[in-house]
Design a protein around this motif. Structure first.
Motif, short mmCIF file in Angstrom:
data_model
loop_
_atom_site.label_atom_id
_atom_site.label_comp_id
_atom_site.label_asym_id
_atom_site.label_seq_id
_atom_site.Cartn_x
_atom_site.Cartn_y
_atom_site.Cartn_z
N TYR A 213 0.92 -1.14 0.00
CA TYR A 213 0.00 0.00 0.00
C TYR A 213 0.96 1.18 0.00
CZ TYR A 213 -3.50 3.19 2.19
OH TYR A 213 -4.36 4.22 2.51
N SER A 214 1.34 1.61 -1.20
CA SER A 214 2.53 2.46 -1.33
C SER A 214 2.37 3.82 -0.68
CB SER A 214 2.91 2.64 -2.81
OG SER A 214 1.88 3.36 -3.51
N HIS A 215 1.12 4.34 -0.63
CA HIS A 215 0.94 5.68 -0.09
C HIS A 215 -0.49 5.85 0.42
CE1 HIS A 215 -0.46 5.88 -4.24
NE2 HIS A 215 -1.06 7.03 -4.00
N GLY A 216 -0.59 6.35 1.64
CA GLY A 216 -1.90 6.57 2.24
C GLY A 216 -1.76 6.84 3.72
N ALA A 217 -2.82 6.54 4.47
CA ALA A 217 -2.87 6.85 5.89
C ALA A 217 -3.72 5.80 6.59
CB ALA A 217 -3.44 8.25 6.10
N CYS A 218 -3.81 5.88 7.91
CA CYS A 218 -4.44 4.85 8.73
C CYS A 218 -5.88 5.23 9.09
CB CYS A 218 -3.64 4.64 10.00
SG CYS A 218 -1.93 4.13 9.72
N ARG A 219 -6.80 4.33 8.81
CA ARG A 219 -8.21 4.59 9.07
C ARG A 219 -8.52 4.65 10.57
NH1 ARG A 219 -12.77 1.56 5.48
NH2 ARG A 219 -11.15 2.06 3.93
N ALA A 220 -7.72 3.98 11.40
CA ALA A 220 -7.96 4.03 12.84
C ALA A 220 -7.75 5.44 13.38
CB ALA A 220 -7.02 3.06 13.56
N ILE A 221 -6.96 6.25 12.69
CA ILE A 221 -6.71 7.63 13.11
C ILE A 221 -7.66 8.59 12.43
CG2 ILE A 221 -5.00 9.50 13.11
CD1 ILE A 221 -2.84 7.38 13.44
N LEU A 222 -7.86 8.41 11.11
CA LEU A 222 -8.80 9.24 10.38
C LEU A 222 -9.71 8.32 9.57
CD1 LEU A 222 -8.21 12.67 8.84
CD2 LEU A 222 -9.64 11.03 7.63
N ASP A 223 -10.99 8.29 9.95
CA ASP A 223 -11.93 7.34 9.38
C ASP A 223 -12.41 7.82 8.01
OD1 ASP A 223 -13.70 5.30 8.97
OD2 ASP A 223 -15.14 5.94 10.49
N HIS A 224 -11.78 7.27 6.98
CA HIS A 224 -12.11 7.65 5.60
C HIS A 224 -11.79 6.46 4.70
CE1 HIS A 224 -12.07 9.70 1.71
NE2 HIS A 224 -12.72 10.67 2.30
N PRO A 225 -12.59 6.19 3.66
CA PRO A 225 -12.34 5.02 2.81
C PRO A 225 -11.01 5.07 2.06
CG PRO A 225 -14.13 6.37 1.92
CD PRO A 225 -13.86 6.86 3.30
N HIS A 262 1.41 14.70 13.43
CA HIS A 262 0.30 13.94 12.86
C HIS A 262 0.81 12.85 11.92
CE1 HIS A 262 -2.04 17.77 13.85
NE2 HIS A 262 -2.57 16.82 14.61
N LEU A 263 1.82 13.16 11.14
CA LEU A 263 2.42 12.14 10.28
C LEU A 263 3.03 11.03 11.13
CD1 LEU A 263 3.60 11.41 7.32
CD2 LEU A 263 5.69 12.41 8.21
N LEU A 264 3.76 11.40 12.16
CA LEU A 264 4.40 10.40 13.01
C LEU A 264 3.38 9.50 13.70
CD1 LEU A 264 7.39 12.28 14.72
CD2 LEU A 264 7.28 11.11 12.50
N ALA A 265 2.19 10.03 13.99
CA ALA A 265 1.15 9.21 14.62
C ALA A 265 0.76 8.05 13.70
CB ALA A 265 -0.06 10.06 14.96
N HIS A 266 0.69 8.30 12.40
CA HIS A 266 0.35 7.23 11.45
C HIS A 266 1.50 6.24 11.33
CE1 HIS A 266 -3.49 8.82 9.71
NE2 HIS A 266 -3.02 9.93 10.27
N VAL A 267 2.73 6.72 11.33
CA VAL A 267 3.88 5.82 11.30
C VAL A 267 3.84 4.90 12.52
CG1 VAL A 267 6.41 5.71 11.49
CG2 VAL A 267 5.33 7.40 9.97
N ARG A 268 3.60 5.48 13.69
CA ARG A 268 3.56 4.68 14.91
C ARG A 268 2.41 3.67 14.87
NH1 ARG A 268 6.99 6.86 18.73
NH2 ARG A 268 7.53 9.08 18.46
N HIS A 269 1.29 4.06 14.27
CA HIS A 269 0.15 3.14 14.24
C HIS A 269 0.44 1.94 13.35
CE1 HIS A 269 -3.97 1.91 14.89
NE2 HIS A 269 -4.00 1.58 13.61
N VAL A 270 1.05 2.15 12.20
CA VAL A 270 1.41 1.02 11.34
C VAL A 270 2.35 0.08 12.10
CG1 VAL A 270 2.62 0.30 9.25
CG2 VAL A 270 1.06 2.24 9.17
N ILE A 271 3.32 0.64 12.81
CA ILE A 271 4.25 -0.19 13.57
C ILE A 271 3.51 -0.98 14.66
CG2 ILE A 271 6.23 -0.13 15.15
CD1 ILE A 271 7.18 2.36 13.56
#
Length: 374
Positions: A213-225, A262-271
């Motif tokens: 999933y080369s580029h995107g963000a985490c739905r658990a942080i921002l709920d969007h399809p 905010h970017l780091l929060a998504h990095v941490r969530h994937v980890i």
């Protein structure tokens, strides 16, 4: 053995087994196999107008979208974006030709090209299977011309798969399953960005190689399809794949002022969900930054207006996630050519270990590119 170490080992074994049927006499590299520190690898970028910007950005490698997009309108005026075979066959030739004439980057054929040839390794990509149409022979044609990464869909449904931004969610089609098999055979890295949840999970489970999933963000942080849910993060990570966190701030936070944190929060969530081996960094803007925002001195309140027609059109269609109005487009500190170095410093300040930083900033993408492409 601790649970987190056991989980990482299981992912490593699965990733190695996934690649094994394609290896032949070429040994497959396990997701945990050591690689030289690859430097910065951008999970989604574009060729800049001035190729010297690639060196100025400090990139050692990038997944490089060379597709040609045309905006079309539905009868009701809804804007959509299409990639035709003719336009993208020519765009692939043009992108490869630019790189052949460059002394700062080259068309990468294999993941092992990273760091073993001078300049930035550019892995050419289409952000949709639309140019393939229903003719799977085109995959070999594109591969011969240098295509190494292929996205199933860009927001909307294609002949291969269901997109994220559709009222009715679907997964891989029968053609998409056959296309994935051919991508595996040719060693084209499957990319599930912009796909539905079913597309992400089915591709991860059916592919004989890791997917990204080369580029995107985490739905658990921002709920969007457009964002990836935890179950898809796990499906991709369990097979040795990578999730790239990108720069589009309205999918990183609904706070009024977007920040690097905010970017780091998504990095941490994937980890947290998929492990340190599963995370990478991507751009999804021009290499120097989102150009209109740069002209506006990163005035997000003004710059976001160019996205609102499309956003409101999706809301009018009843697509979930579009009921609110975004207030920004970029994290100002990262809307710049040296964003990767700035993110690296932010990770250091955030308490990440050196090896973890190397993995997130490029090592994980380099590893999966090598696993899949050799």
């Amino acid at each position: 053995m601790p649970d987190d170490v056991l989980a990482c080992s299981r992912r490593s074994i699965l990733g190695a087994l996934a690649a094994a049927p394609l290896a032949g006499c070429v040994p497959s590299r396990s997701p945990r196999s050591p690689l030289p520190a690859p430097g910065f690898v951008d999970g989604l970028s574009f060729l800049p107008k001035t190729l010297s910007d690639i060196a100025a950005a400090g990139l050692n490698a990038m997944i490089c979208d060379v597709s040609e997009v045309a905006e079309v309108r539905d009868p009701d005026g809804t804007p959509r974006y299409r990639r035709t075979f003719e336009a993208n066959d020519a765009a692939l030739d043009a992108g490869a030709a630019r790189l052949r004439d460059s002394d700062v980057a080259f068309v990468a054929q294999r993941g092992s090209d990273i760091g073993h040839r001078p300049g930035c390794a550019a892995f050419l990509q289409f952000q949709s299977c639309e140019p393939v149409g229903d003719d799977l022979a085109r995959l070999a044609r594109f591969h011969d011309k240098g295509l190494r990464v292929l996205q199933f869909t860009h927001h909307n449904d294609t002949a291969f798969a269901g997109g994220a931004i559709e009222p009715v969610q679907t997964g891989l089609t029968r053609l998409g399953v056959a296309g994935l098999d051919e991508m595996n055979r040719l060693r084209i890295l499957p990319d599930v960005s912009h796909g539905s949840v079913a597309t992400m999970i089915e591709a991860a489970r059916l592919s004989r190689t890791p997917v990204v999933y080369s580029h995107g963000a985490c739905r658990a942080i921002l709920d969007h399809p457009r964002c990836i849910p935890d179950e898809a993060i796990r499906a991709i990570a369990d097979r040795g794949g990578v999730i790239g966190i990108f720069m589009m701030s309205f999918w990183l936070t609904r706070d009024a002022v977007p920040r690097v944190e905010h970017l780091l929060a998504h990095v941490r969530h994937v980890i947290k969900v998929g492990g340190i081996e599963a995370v990478g960094i991507a751009n999804d803007f021009p290499m120097g930054g989102q150009e209109n925002l740069l002209k506006l001195n990163n005035d997000n309140r003004e710059g976001v207006k160019e996205y609102l027609e499309w956003w409101r059109a999706m809301h009018a269609l009843g697509i979930p996630g579009f009921a609110w109005t975004p207030e920004h487009v970029v994290i100002p500190e990262l809307n710049t050519l040296d964003r990767m170095a700035r993110i690296e410093r932010a990770l250091e300040a955030g308490g990440f270990r050196r090896r973890e930083i190397e993995q997130a900033m490029g090592g994980n993408f380099a590893r999966v590119l090598t696993d899949v492409l050799g």
